[in-house]
Each structure stands twice: as C-alpha cells, then as structure tokens.
Design an enzyme around this catalytic site. Structure first.
Site, PDB file in Angstrom:
ATOM      1  N   TYR A 232       2.508 -17.957  -9.499  1.00  0.00           N
ATOM      2  CA  TYR A 232       3.881 -18.199  -9.031  1.00  0.00           C
ATOM      3  C   TYR A 232       4.442 -19.417  -9.750  1.00  0.00           C
ATOM      4  CZ  TYR A 232       7.813 -19.385  -6.019  1.00  0.00           C
ATOM      5  OH  TYR A 232       9.062 -19.686  -5.560  1.00  0.00           O
TER       6      TYR A 232
ATOM      7  N   GLU B 290      13.075 -18.620 -10.575  1.00  0.00           N
ATOM      8  CA  GLU B 290      11.842 -18.246  -9.877  1.00  0.00           C
ATOM      9  C   GLU B 290      11.199 -17.057 -10.577  1.00  0.00           C
ATOM     10  OE1 GLU B 290      10.337 -17.027  -5.393  1.00  0.00           O
ATOM     11  OE2 GLU B 290      12.226 -16.237  -6.154  1.00  0.00           O
TER      12      GLU B 290
END
Length: 422
Positions: free
Chosen positions: A144, A232
């Site tokens: 992530y 993101e």
C-alpha cells in the site's frame, strides 16, 4: 479507501476528510484510466491498458492492444470505491472481473451504460460510461502506498505499508505499527533518504531497491507538480519480472489549482458528480447535496453550518449546504432556488440571511423572481436581518407570496420543521 484508512490511523496528524470535511473541500477526482495515463507520463510503472466506451471499441482494443493476452482485467470506471464488491442494477455482481479474452466483450457489454452500486455511491449508484481493459499481471506481492497532505507537518506525508489490498483499513486498525509515515519538507522536496525510508517500509521482496526508490521519487514528483491532494495506490505491486507497478490508483487534485492545471481539469467527468453541485459550480455557489428534507439557503459558511445544526436540533434534516456568499447577485439567488427546488426530497425551504455585505433586498428580489420562474410547491421560511432588511421585507410583503417569516434563527428552524410536518 484512503479516507477510512487515514481516519483510523492519523486522526491527529492528517487532514484527510471524513464526510463533512470532504464536503467543504472541493477536489477534482479523475478516473483510474486517466490516473494511469498521467502516472505513465511521469515514468511510473503501470499495467498496459485501454479505456473503451462501446463494444466495438472493446473488439478493437483486444485486437490492437492485447493480441497475445489470454486473460484480461475488466474494470468499470466510476468515481467511487468498492467497485469489486459492487452490484449492477442489471444484476451483474462485481465491477471488476478477470476473464478469458474471448469473454471480455460479453462482460464489458454488461457493464457499459449500466448503473453500478457500491458502498460509496449510495443506493442510486453511478453510471458506467467506460470500462478499463488491463493486462493481467503476475503478482508476487501487494503493498500500500499513498501521499496526502498533513496539517501537523504542514506538508506532504507519504504513507506506506508492506501489506496492501482490500483489508488495509482493518490492518491499520489492528496493527498501526505496520504503517510507515514519512513527512516530506515541502520546500526541499523528497530526498533519497526519504524515498529510502518509504521503500524500507514497503519491504519489497523481489523489486530492485534503487529502482523502487526511483519510482517513489517519481510518484512524489507527480504529486507535487500536478497539485495533488491525494495519490493512493492500492495495491502497489511487485510482478514476477521484478518490477514495482501501480496496479490501481486514485488521484485527487486541488480545485484552487485549476488555473494552472488546465489539461488535468479538462479530465473532469461531470456525469459522475451530483448534478446539483455541477449546476451550483457554474454560477459560483457553494453547494453540497445531502439527504434531508429541508433545503437551506444561507450567506456565510459558519451561519450555514449553524443553520443545519439548529434544523437537526428541532428534529429536521438539512437537504444541503448552500452558502450564497457575501456578494451574491440576484441571478445567483434565482439559480440557488432552482437548484433547491430541483431536489425531489426537499419538502420545505429555509432562507436565513444575515446581511452584512450581502444585502437583504437583493435576496428578497431573488426570491420573488425565482418564484416567477420556478413553481414553488413547498413552504418557504424566510429570516432576514441586517443591511437593507426593511426594504427586503417590503419586497417580500408586496410580492403577495405565501411566505413564512421568522424573527431569528431558532424561530426559523422551528417553523421550517413544523411546515415540513403539515
């Protein structure tokens, strides 16, 4: 996804929004395929892909872009998270499918032009005007990565985790120590040391460390140069050929930078936005649609928030946030009424004006003219106070309109809720 993660992680240090903050900060959100194209221009590794808007375009993309692929990923393009677990109103389950190449045309055809409902769209869902066809990568690891803005350090903050995927929020809540946060000095920019800290936190298994550091620096360069408020990537993946790849991405941009990011802001897709908010933006009104029954028109953000609070206090629910500002024209007031009355959920309207720069007679004239153009079928409660209040009240009285007047904000909210129940 990042909003949920950051709320759990960094409630004290981050300026990523929950619902109310998101509503007050207007951010451009672009589609995944647009984000992938932008990242590619900055040298970030992304999967090969093609956005298509029709079954004919699907056929051509398979022939021209993916002639040797046996499987493809078919991704519905909507500006909302939770696509993979979403459901189309035509019954199709999931907005993301991995299918054999000979089935891509069929599955894409079932997505295009259909409404996808996810946990973020609300029950009304969003229309899928395009699907994104991507090569199926052989992934060996998922991580992530995100860059956002941090109020505490007054600059960008890189967030990384060695584990990515759909359960990232749960991981952040249960094991917050696994989340790496690296603040970046906004004046000096990202350093090799900063990027190395991020890569060490990601702990790639097969990707080259120096190449990974270079990818992190390129992502920061994109974030900085394009006025991003959020970048993101979930997952940031390692492939079997030892590459670090942005397998999926979400990018938001600061609306205040529209004047210098014209190419990016030309990507805006108004079909994915609330049509009321689109209409309000065209006439420079600050409007955010909610789910209540009392439409609000107020001057000043603070007074607008207070009006909404008092409506709730009296048992009602606000249908919107609408700040006409301190210098609204009569035409803007008319347009505001048109937006309020276009909402089928609105059963009453509360106008609360404290005239300082904004003059009460301008608001009153706007209300009267709006009534001539829009058939008002709901009760309207008006509270005026301040500059030119007597002229404003006289204009309303002489109009012959069946308005409900109020002396103060509390009285106005109480009358609006009572009018709603009649």
């Amino acid at each position: 996804m990042v909003r949920g993660l950051l709320k759990q992680l960094t409630s004290r240090s981050l300026s990523i929004a929950g619902k109310w903050q998101r509503q007050q900060l207007r951010r451009l959100n672009i589609h995944e395929y647009q984000g992938a194209d932008l990242m590619s221009k900055y040298g970030v590794n992304v999967p090969k892909g093609a956005a298509v808007a029709s079954v004919d375009e699907v056929k051509r993309a398979i022939q021209d872009v993916f002639p040797k692929e046996s499987e493809l990923v078919v991704k519905s393009q909507v500006l909302a998270g939770g696509r993979g677990l979403g459901t189309f109103k035509n019954g199709l389950k999931g907005g993301v499918h991995i299918v054999p190449a000979d089935q891509v045309e069929d599955i894409a055809g079932k997505m295009l032009g259909q409404i996808l409902v996810t946990k973020q769209t609300g029950p009304q869902g969003k229309i899928v005007s395009k699907v994104y066809l991507c090569q199926k990568l052989s992934l060996v690891n998922e991580m992530y990565f995100a860059i956002t803005l941090d109020r505490k350090t007054a600059g960008p903050l890189i967030i990384a985790c060695a584990k990515g995927g759909t359960s990232i929020e749960d991981l952040a809540e249960k094991f917050p120590d696994q989340i790496i946060k690296v603040p970046v000095d906004v004046f000096t920019g990202i350093t090799d040391e900063d990027a190395a800290k991020v890569v060490d936190g990601l702990a790639p298994k097969v990707a080259d460390r120096s190449s990974s550091i270079d990818q992190v620096k390129k992502l920061y360069k994109l974030f900085s140069e394009t006025d991003c408020t959020l970048l993101e990537i979930n997952p940031l993946a390692e492939t079997s050929d030892n590459l670090l790849v942005a397998a999926d991405a979400k990018l938001n941009f600061d609306d205040n930078a529209a004047f210098r990011q014209k190419e990016i802001f030309a990507l805006r897709d108004p079909t994915q936005e609330d049509p009321r908010e689109v209409a309000a933006a065209k006439v420079d009104l600050n409007y955010i649609g909610l789910d209540g029954e009392i439409g609000c028109m107020v001057n000043g953000a603070g007074l607008a928030m207070a009006t909404m609070d008092i409506i709730k206090l009296h048992g009602g629910t606000p249908a919107n946030f609408l700040d006409v500002g301190g210098n609204a024209s009569e035409n803007q007031v008319v347009e505001a009424f048109k937006i309020l009355t276009s909402d089928e959920k609105v059963k009453a309207i509360l106008v609360n004006i404290f005239g300082g720069i904004m003059k009460c007679d301008v608001i009153a004239s706007g209300i009267v003219n709006a009534a001539k153009q829009v058939k008002l079928e709901v009760p309207v409660v008006v509270r005026l106070e301040g500059t030119n209040v007597d002229q404003g009240k006289r204009i309303l009285k002489e109009s012959g309109m069946a308005l409900i007047t109020a002396e103060d904000l509390d009285d106005a909210a109480e009358k609006a809720v009572k009018a709603l129940k009649k």
